[in-house]
Every structure is written in C-alpha cells, then in structure tokens.
Design an enzyme around this catalytic site. Structure first.
Site, PDB file in Angstrom:
ATOM      1  N   GLY A   1       3.057  -1.021   4.256  1.00 47.50           N
ATOM      2  CA  GLY A   1       3.063   0.396   3.883  1.00 47.50           C
ATOM      3  C   GLY A   1       4.480   0.827   3.536  1.00 47.50           C
ATOM      4  O   GLY A   1       4.977   0.555   2.436  1.00 47.50           O
ATOM      5  N   GLY A   2       5.159   1.442   4.482  1.00 50.55           N
ATOM      6  CA  GLY A   2       6.492   2.021   4.259  1.00 50.55           C
ATOM      7  C   GLY A   2       7.458   1.117   3.514  1.00 50.55           C
ATOM      8  O   GLY A   2       8.118   1.556   2.559  1.00 50.55           O
TER       9      GLY A   2
ATOM     10  N   SER B   1       3.805  -1.882  10.276  1.00 53.26           N
ATOM     11  CA  SER B   1       5.268  -1.931  10.427  1.00 53.26           C
ATOM     12  C   SER B   1       5.877  -3.288  10.078  1.00 53.26           C
ATOM     13  O   SER B   1       6.789  -3.747  10.761  1.00 53.26           O
ATOM     14  CB  SER B   1       5.688  -1.488  11.835  1.00 53.26           C
ATOM     15  OG  SER B   1       5.272  -0.158  12.073  1.00 53.26           O
TER      16      SER B   1
ATOM     17  N   HIS C   1      -9.480   1.070   5.056  1.00 54.52           N
ATOM     18  CA  HIS C   1      -8.201   1.265   5.748  1.00 54.52           C
ATOM     19  C   HIS C   1      -8.423   2.198   6.940  1.00 54.52           C
ATOM     20  O   HIS C   1      -9.255   3.096   6.882  1.00 54.52           O
ATOM     21  CB  HIS C   1      -7.166   1.855   4.780  1.00 54.52           C
ATOM     22  CG  HIS C   1      -5.779   1.820   5.335  1.00 54.52           C
ATOM     23  ND1 HIS C   1      -5.329   2.749   6.245  1.00 54.52           N
ATOM     24  CD2 HIS C   1      -4.757   0.949   5.148  1.00 54.52           C
ATOM     25  CE1 HIS C   1      -4.078   2.445   6.582  1.00 54.52           C
ATOM     26  NE2 HIS C   1      -3.714   1.363   5.935  1.00 54.52           N
TER      27      HIS C   1
ATOM     28  N   ASN D   1       0.865  -1.184   0.000  1.00 57.06           N
ATOM     29  CA  ASN D   1       0.000   0.000   0.000  1.00 57.06           C
ATOM     30  C   ASN D   1       0.899   1.230   0.000  1.00 57.06           C
ATOM     31  O   ASN D   1       1.501   1.559   1.013  1.00 57.06           O
ATOM     32  CB  ASN D   1      -0.885  -0.048   1.261  1.00 57.06           C
ATOM     33  CG  ASN D   1      -1.759   1.186   1.402  1.00 57.06           C
ATOM     34  OD1 ASN D   1      -1.797   2.041   0.511  1.00 57.06           O
ATOM     35  ND2 ASN D   1      -2.465   1.288   2.516  1.00 57.06           N
ATOM     36  N   TRP D   2       0.974   1.869  -1.160  1.00 59.58           N
ATOM     37  CA  TRP D   2       1.893   3.009  -1.290  1.00 59.58           C
ATOM     38  C   TRP D   2       1.330   4.275  -0.634  1.00 59.58           C
ATOM     39  O   TRP D   2       1.997   5.289  -0.578  1.00 59.58           O
ATOM     40  CB  TRP D   2       2.189   3.288  -2.764  1.00 59.58           C
ATOM     41  CG  TRP D   2       2.948   2.201  -3.475  1.00 59.58           C
ATOM     42  CD1 TRP D   2       3.289   0.966  -2.973  1.00 59.58           C
ATOM     43  CD2 TRP D   2       3.477   2.254  -4.806  1.00 59.58           C
ATOM     44  NE1 TRP D   2       3.989   0.252  -3.909  1.00 59.58           N
ATOM     45  CE2 TRP D   2       4.118   1.009  -5.049  1.00 59.58           C
ATOM     46  CE3 TRP D   2       3.473   3.213  -5.818  1.00 59.58           C
ATOM     47  CZ2 TRP D   2       4.751   0.725  -6.267  1.00 59.58           C
ATOM     48  CZ3 TRP D   2       4.088   2.917  -7.030  1.00 59.58           C
ATOM     49  CH2 TRP D   2       4.718   1.689  -7.243  1.00 59.58           C
ATOM     50  N   LYS D   3       0.082   4.227  -0.223  1.00 59.96           N
ATOM     51  CA  LYS D   3      -0.603   5.391   0.369  1.00 59.96           C
ATOM     52  C   LYS D   3      -0.387   6.614  -0.530  1.00 59.96           C
ATOM     53  O   LYS D   3      -0.403   6.464  -1.751  1.00 59.96           O
ATOM     54  CB  LYS D   3      -0.104   5.611   1.801  1.00 59.96           C
ATOM     55  CG  LYS D   3      -0.231   4.325   2.633  1.00 59.96           C
ATOM     56  CD  LYS D   3      -0.062   4.524   4.095  1.00 59.96           C
ATOM     57  CE  LYS D   3      -0.196   3.172   4.806  1.00 59.96           C
ATOM     58  NZ  LYS D   3      -0.073   3.268   6.243  1.00 59.96           N
TER      59      LYS D   3
ATOM     60  N   GLU E   1      -4.939  -4.821  10.861  1.00 62.09           N
ATOM     61  CA  GLU E   1      -3.935  -3.775  11.010  1.00 62.09           C
ATOM     62  C   GLU E   1      -4.184  -3.014  12.308  1.00 62.09           C
ATOM     63  O   GLU E   1      -4.997  -2.086  12.333  1.00 62.09           O
ATOM     64  CB  GLU E   1      -4.012  -2.789   9.830  1.00 62.09           C
ATOM     65  CG  GLU E   1      -3.769  -3.406   8.474  1.00 62.09           C
ATOM     66  CD  GLU E   1      -3.231  -2.397   7.460  1.00 62.09           C
ATOM     67  OE1 GLU E   1      -2.253  -2.730   6.807  1.00 62.09           O
ATOM     68  OE2 GLU E   1      -3.774  -1.283   7.350  1.00 62.09           O
TER      69      GLU E   1
ATOM     70  N   GLY F   1       2.838   2.557  10.679  1.00 65.19           N
ATOM     71  CA  GLY F   1       3.743   3.681  10.467  1.00 65.19           C
ATOM     72  C   GLY F   1       4.515   4.092  11.705  1.00 65.19           C
ATOM     73  O   GLY F   1       5.154   5.143  11.733  1.00 65.19           O
TER      74      GLY F   1
ATOM     75  N   GLU G   1      -6.831   4.617   7.923  1.00 70.55           N
ATOM     76  CA  GLU G   1      -6.682   6.042   7.582  1.00 70.55           C
ATOM     77  C   GLU G   1      -7.953   6.577   6.946  1.00 70.55           C
ATOM     78  O   GLU G   1      -8.326   7.729   7.160  1.00 70.55           O
ATOM     79  CB  GLU G   1      -5.446   6.220   6.682  1.00 70.55           C
ATOM     80  CG  GLU G   1      -4.160   6.058   7.495  1.00 70.55           C
ATOM     81  CD  GLU G   1      -3.005   5.412   6.746  1.00 70.55           C
ATOM     82  OE1 GLU G   1      -3.007   5.383   5.505  1.00 70.55           O
ATOM     83  OE2 GLU G   1      -2.071   4.919   7.441  1.00 70.55           O
TER      84      GLU G   1
HETATM   85  P1  13P Z   1       3.255   0.546   7.581  1.00 75.71           P
HETATM   86  O1  13P Z   1       3.796  -0.745   7.026  1.00 75.71           O
HETATM   87  O2  13P Z   1       3.949   1.750   7.047  1.00 75.71           O
HETATM   88  O3  13P Z   1       3.167   0.512   9.075  1.00 75.71           O
HETATM   89  O4  13P Z   1       1.736   0.670   7.042  1.00 75.71           O
HETATM   90  C1  13P Z   1       0.863  -0.403   7.198  1.00 75.71           C
HETATM   91  C2  13P Z   1      -0.395  -0.107   6.481  1.00 75.71           C
HETATM   92  O5  13P Z   1      -1.168   0.728   6.874  1.00 75.71           O
HETATM   93  C3  13P Z   1      -0.670  -0.876   5.246  1.00 75.71           C
HETATM   94  O6  13P Z   1      -1.971  -0.670   4.802  1.00 75.71           O
END
Ligand code: 13P
Length: 254
Positions: free
Chosen positions: A234-235, A213, A95, A9-11, A167, A173, A97
């Site tokens: 994510g990251g 993470s 998600h 997920n590149w957000k 999650e 993050g 977010e």
């Molecule tokens: P991180 O891996 O950056 O913690 O993000 C997880 C995430 O929200 C994937 O959807």
C-alpha cells in the site's frame, strides 16, 4: 517454481491522471530491467486510462475492485468489461477495506472472483484476520472460513489462476508488519488448506503474497521465506523509489 509478484495498491491516494503519470514516469525506468517478477500497479479507476501507458512495459495494470455483473442499473459500480476495454489484467478482490468498510461478504467476493476469471482477469484475493482474532488464537479459523467462502465452488484450473494476498488487518497501514515467521506460518497454513481442498500441485502452484506495512527495509526478510511469493504493497507503492526497492528485494530471492 512460482514466479514472484509484487502489487502496488494505491488505494484512494493517487487518483488524478497527472499524479499517476508523474509516478509512472519515475517507476518505469527504475524497474525496466526486472524480468523475473510480475509487477502490478492498481491505481484508482480515475487514473487507469492514464496508467495504461505501462502496457508497453514490464508493468501490468490492475483495478482495485469490480462488480460481478457486466452491465445494467448498478450506479457507481464498474463492470469487468470496462476493465478489459482498458487492457487491464488483474483485479484486487475482497480487500479488507472492502470487507470492513463496505460490508463485502465472502459470498459477494466469490461471485466477483468467478466473473473475473470468466472474463480473463486475474483476481488478487485478500484474506486476513483482525488483531482481536489473532490475540484470541483464532487466526487459522478465520483464514479457513475466508478460504472456504471466497473460493467456494472453484475448480482446480480456476484456483490455480488466482493470486492470494495474506494481509493481516492489524498490519495494514499501521507500520506494524507481521514478522517473517508470523507471515510464513499463515502462508504455510493456506497451502495446507489448498492441499486438503484440492491437491499438492495446487498448493504448490498458487502464489501467495504478503501485505501489511511492507517497506523497503523489511521486504527482503519477508520475501526470503519460501512460502511468501511477493507482496501487496500500500503506502510504499505510492512513491516510485520505495516501490522499486521492494521489487528489487524480491528479485534478490530468486
Ligand atoms: P500498507 O502497505 O499501507 O500497510 O497497505 C497494505 C495493503 O492493504 C495492500 O493492499
């Protein structure tokens, strides 16, 4: 057995066509021999067209969101029809977010899931608790509420098409990942809910990813847990090398 699935997920981080092209040119050769894992990348909408070069590879494309209507006066929203036209297979829905920053409710997410399924898109549906909720011993109550709300009125056939991403919000993050035991405990709880709501077959066939993470150094121990079927990253999905390492970690557990 469940086929593992790793999502990137590149957000709102890598959104230009150039940047997506650069990342994928590196990623495609790194993972081309991976056969037994579903690999999904979910770039921002603005990079989806460019990213559709993956169509001829073993990588699938996902969107990060969509609306539940097909067409009309919904400024700023994206129709599932547009996603289908780009050859997209997956869509991340609910998600944390989206829930926390943009106020998406279980009810809205439920409508999106139904529409995605109707259109032949595979929803990756996120659930997870806040830190205060975990500290107050309310994790299971929150997870159950989210499952009942977001999956309301889905039949067996439908639920079996969905990928669930557990999650925990406190792990997203933050660099603070859930321990494999903490994650596995919730994954088992989710399966027990699916067993209660549907049956054993459903509980054993729905894939449940862990997200929060996930990094190359902690991926293997998470994925070794029987109920963890991969990760939503994510990251660490923003760079080809770290994402490929995570994909290879899950391969080792097969
Ligand atoms: P991180 O891996 O950056 O913690 O993000 C997880 C995430 O929200 C994937 O959807």
């Amino acid at each position: 057995m469940r086929r593992p699935i790793i999502g990137g997920n590149w957000k709102m981080n890598r959104g230009s066509p150039e940047s997506a092209r650069e990342m994928l040119q590196e990623l495609i050769p790194l993972v081309k021999k991976v056969k037994k894992v579903d690999i999904v990348i979910a770039p921002p909408f603005t990079a989806l067209q460019e990213a559709s070069v993956v169509k001829v590879t073993n990588i699938k494309l996902g969107a990060q969101n969509m609306y539940f209507e097909e067409k009309g006066a919904y400024t700023g929203e994206i129709s599932p029809i547009f996603l289908k036209a780009l050859g997209i297979d997956y869509v991340i829905l609910g998600h944390s977010e989206r829930r926390n920053i943009f106020g998406e409710s279980d009810e809205l997410i439920n409508k999106k899931i139904k529409k995605a399924l109707e259109m032949g898109l595979i929803p990756i549906v996120c659930i997870g608790e806040h830190l205060e909720e975990r500290k107050a011993g309310k994790t299971e109550i929150i997870i159950e509420k989210q499952i009942n709300g977001t999956f309301a009125d889905l039949n067996k056939k439908e639920i079996m098409k969905i990928v669930i991403a557990y999650e925990p919000i406190w792990a997203i993050g933050t660099g603070e990942t859930a321990t494999p035991e903490q994650a596995a405990e919730v994954h088992q709880f989710i399966r027990s809910l699916l067993n209660d709501k549907y049956d054993e077959k459903v509980a054993q066939s729905v894939r449940i990813q862990y997200g929060g993470s996930v990094k190359p150094h902690n991926a293997l121990e998470l994925f070794q847990k029987a109920d963890i079927d991969g990760g939503l990253v994510g990251g660490a999905s923003l760079e080809a090398e770290s994402f490929a390492e995570i994909i290879k970690a899950v391969e080792k557990t097969i």
